[in-house]
Motif scaffolding. Structure first.
Motif, PDB file in Angstrom:
ATOM      1  N   ALA A  11      18.591  11.944  12.386  1.00 31.87           N
ATOM      2  CA  ALA A  11      18.165  11.365  13.667  1.00 31.87           C
ATOM      3  C   ALA A  11      16.691  10.983  13.711  1.00 31.87           C
ATOM      4  O   ALA A  11      16.367   9.871  14.104  1.00 31.87           O
ATOM      5  N   PRO A  12      15.735  11.850  13.302  1.00 33.30           N
ATOM      6  CA  PRO A  12      14.341  11.435  13.381  1.00 33.30           C
ATOM      7  C   PRO A  12      14.032  10.221  12.521  1.00 33.30           C
ATOM      8  O   PRO A  12      13.284   9.358  12.933  1.00 33.30           O
ATOM      9  N   ALA A  13      14.606  10.129  11.327  1.00 34.21           N
ATOM     10  CA  ALA A  13      14.358   8.975  10.471  1.00 34.21           C
ATOM     11  C   ALA A  13      14.923   7.706  11.093  1.00 34.21           C
ATOM     12  O   ALA A  13      14.289   6.658  11.088  1.00 34.21           O
ATOM     13  N   ALA A  14      16.129   7.799  11.658  1.00 29.62           N
ATOM     14  CA  ALA A  14      16.712   6.641  12.317  1.00 29.62           C
ATOM     15  C   ALA A  14      15.889   6.266  13.535  1.00 29.62           C
ATOM     16  O   ALA A  14      15.683   5.097  13.836  1.00 29.62           O
ATOM     17  N   TYR A  15      15.416   7.263  14.230  1.00 30.96           N
ATOM     18  CA  TYR A  15      14.605   7.024  15.417  1.00 30.96           C
ATOM     19  C   TYR A  15      13.334   6.279  15.030  1.00 30.96           C
ATOM     20  O   TYR A  15      12.949   5.310  15.655  1.00 30.96           O
ATOM     21  N   ALA A  16      12.674   6.747  13.985  1.00 30.46           N
ATOM     22  CA  ALA A  16      11.421   6.145  13.559  1.00 30.46           C
ATOM     23  C   ALA A  16      11.615   4.691  13.143  1.00 30.46           C
ATOM     24  O   ALA A  16      10.776   3.845  13.417  1.00 30.46           O
ATOM     25  N   ALA A  17      12.728   4.374  12.506  1.00 32.24           N
ATOM     26  CA  ALA A  17      12.960   3.023  12.014  1.00 32.24           C
ATOM     27  C   ALA A  17      13.104   2.011  13.144  1.00 32.24           C
ATOM     28  O   ALA A  17      12.792   0.841  12.973  1.00 32.24           O
ATOM     29  N   ASP A  18      13.569   2.441  14.306  1.00 34.83           N
ATOM     30  CA  ASP A  18      13.782   1.516  15.418  1.00 34.83           C
ATOM     31  C   ASP A  18      12.493   1.068  16.088  1.00 34.83           C
ATOM     32  O   ASP A  18      12.444   0.014  16.686  1.00 34.83           O
ATOM     33  N   GLY A  19      11.478   1.860  16.027  1.00 33.78           N
ATOM     34  CA  GLY A  19      10.216   1.500  16.639  1.00 33.78           C
ATOM     35  C   GLY A  19      10.174   1.737  18.134  1.00 33.78           C
ATOM     36  O   GLY A  19      11.165   2.097  18.765  1.00 33.78           O
ATOM     37  N   VAL A  20       8.995   1.528  18.709  1.00 33.26           N
ATOM     38  CA  VAL A  20       8.732   1.807  20.111  1.00 33.26           C
ATOM     39  C   VAL A  20       7.857   0.689  20.678  1.00 33.26           C
ATOM     40  O   VAL A  20       6.923   0.240  20.025  1.00 33.26           O
ATOM     41  N   THR A  21       8.152   0.285  21.908  1.00 35.43           N
ATOM     42  CA  THR A  21       7.296  -0.661  22.618  1.00 35.43           C
ATOM     43  C   THR A  21       6.293   0.130  23.447  1.00 35.43           C
ATOM     44  O   THR A  21       6.670   1.037  24.192  1.00 35.43           O
ATOM     45  N   SER A  60       5.469   6.712  10.363  1.00 32.44           N
ATOM     46  CA  SER A  60       6.569   5.773  10.072  1.00 32.44           C
ATOM     47  C   SER A  60       7.324   5.326  11.320  1.00 32.44           C
ATOM     48  O   SER A  60       8.537   5.114  11.272  1.00 32.44           O
ATOM     49  N   VAL A  61       6.614   5.196  12.438  1.00 31.29           N
ATOM     50  CA  VAL A  61       7.205   4.701  13.685  1.00 31.29           C
ATOM     51  C   VAL A  61       6.529   3.366  14.000  1.00 31.29           C
ATOM     52  O   VAL A  61       5.361   3.341  14.389  1.00 31.29           O
ATOM     53  N   PRO A  62       7.247   2.257  13.814  1.00 27.28           N
ATOM     54  CA  PRO A  62       6.653   0.955  14.137  1.00 27.28           C
ATOM     55  C   PRO A  62       6.421   0.817  15.645  1.00 27.28           C
ATOM     56  O   PRO A  62       7.227   1.277  16.452  1.00 27.28           O
ATOM     57  N   VAL A  63       5.316   0.180  16.005  1.00 29.11           N
ATOM     58  CA  VAL A  63       4.967  -0.035  17.408  1.00 29.11           C
ATOM     59  C   VAL A  63       4.796  -1.518  17.659  1.00 29.11           C
ATOM     60  O   VAL A  63       4.182  -2.225  16.853  1.00 29.11           O
ATOM     61  N   THR A  64       5.358  -1.982  18.777  1.00 29.68           N
ATOM     62  CA  THR A  64       5.086  -3.324  19.271  1.00 29.68           C
ATOM     63  C   THR A  64       4.444  -3.169  20.642  1.00 29.68           C
ATOM     64  O   THR A  64       4.662  -2.166  21.326  1.00 29.68           O
ATOM     65  N   PHE A  65       3.673  -4.155  21.032  1.00 29.93           N
ATOM     66  CA  PHE A  65       2.979  -4.107  22.318  1.00 29.93           C
ATOM     67  C   PHE A  65       3.616  -5.055  23.314  1.00 29.93           C
ATOM     68  O   PHE A  65       4.140  -6.104  22.934  1.00 29.93           O
ATOM     69  N   ALA A  66       3.538  -4.683  24.572  1.00 32.86           N
ATOM     70  CA  ALA A  66       3.976  -5.528  25.681  1.00 32.86           C
ATOM     71  C   ALA A  66       2.984  -5.325  26.818  1.00 32.86           C
ATOM     72  O   ALA A  66       2.419  -4.238  26.953  1.00 32.86           O
ATOM     73  N   PRO A  67       2.777  -6.349  27.644  1.00 35.31           N
ATOM     74  CA  PRO A  67       1.823  -6.197  28.748  1.00 35.31           C
ATOM     75  C   PRO A  67       2.234  -5.139  29.756  1.00 35.31           C
ATOM     76  O   PRO A  67       1.387  -4.539  30.409  1.00 35.31           O
ATOM     77  N   GLN A  68       3.529  -4.910  29.886  1.00 40.67           N
ATOM     78  CA  GLN A  68       4.029  -3.895  30.810  1.00 40.67           C
ATOM     79  C   GLN A  68       5.279  -3.272  30.213  1.00 40.67           C
ATOM     80  O   GLN A  68       6.115  -3.963  29.631  1.00 40.67           O
TER      81      GLN A  68
END
Length: 164
Positions: A11-21, A60-68
């Motif tokens: 689960a943590p590895a799969a979680y990390a691969a999906d990334g976070v906004t 190893s957690v990809p991050v993308t940015f969003a204004p909100q």
């Protein structure tokens, strides 16, 4: 039983691969009493998401940015706000700076983690030669590291940084 343990291990590895906004900039809580000069000059709201992204990348957690970012943001989304900034002292009498934040991590609208974090700094080496923003930048980077690491294994009601 073995299958359940394997699911937890993956689960943590799969979680990390999906990334976070992550929001950029991070909002200041509307009730926070933060000095106007600190809001205007220190750019804490812009530097915090960058610090989170740098630390998350190391985990190893990809991050993308969003204004909100809200609970309605698709995928994994970090809703975060700066709740307090204290900028007491100066180079002559000593610095006492701190910053507090809180956040919730959503996965397609469901809360999967939450935290409160605070970091305090007195300026570090040669703190007497640093201004408010330079010292507060130390707190931003430390909180960013705390949150970036937490994103790899989020939990509910976590206390990060000086709140641990």
């Amino acid at each position: 039983m073995l299958a359940a343990l394997m699911m937890l291990a993956v689960a943590p590895a799969a979680y990390a691969a999906d990334g976070v906004t992550v929001p950029r900039p991070v909002a200041f809580n509307e009730d926070a009493e933060i000095p106007k000069a600190v809001r205007a000059e220190c750019k804490l709201d812009e530097d915090l998401p960058d610090a989170i992204a740098a630390a998350a990348k190391e985990a190893s957690v990809p991050v993308t940015f969003a204004p909100q970012v809200t609970s309605a943001t698709a995928g994994r989304a970090l809703e975060i706000e700066i709740t307090d900034v204290a900028a007491d002292g100066n180079g002559f009498i000593g610095h006492r700076k701190s910053m507090s934040v809180r956040g919730k991590l959503y996965d397609n609208g469901q809360v999967v983690g939450s935290f409160k974090a605070r970091r305090t700094s007195m300026g570090g080496a040669f703190g007497g030669f640093k201004g408010n923003c330079a010292v507060l930048s130390r707190t931003v980077n430390a909180i960013g590291e705390d949150i970036g690491g937490w994103l790899a294994a989020p939990k509910m009601d976590s206390r990060l940084g000086d709140l641990e």
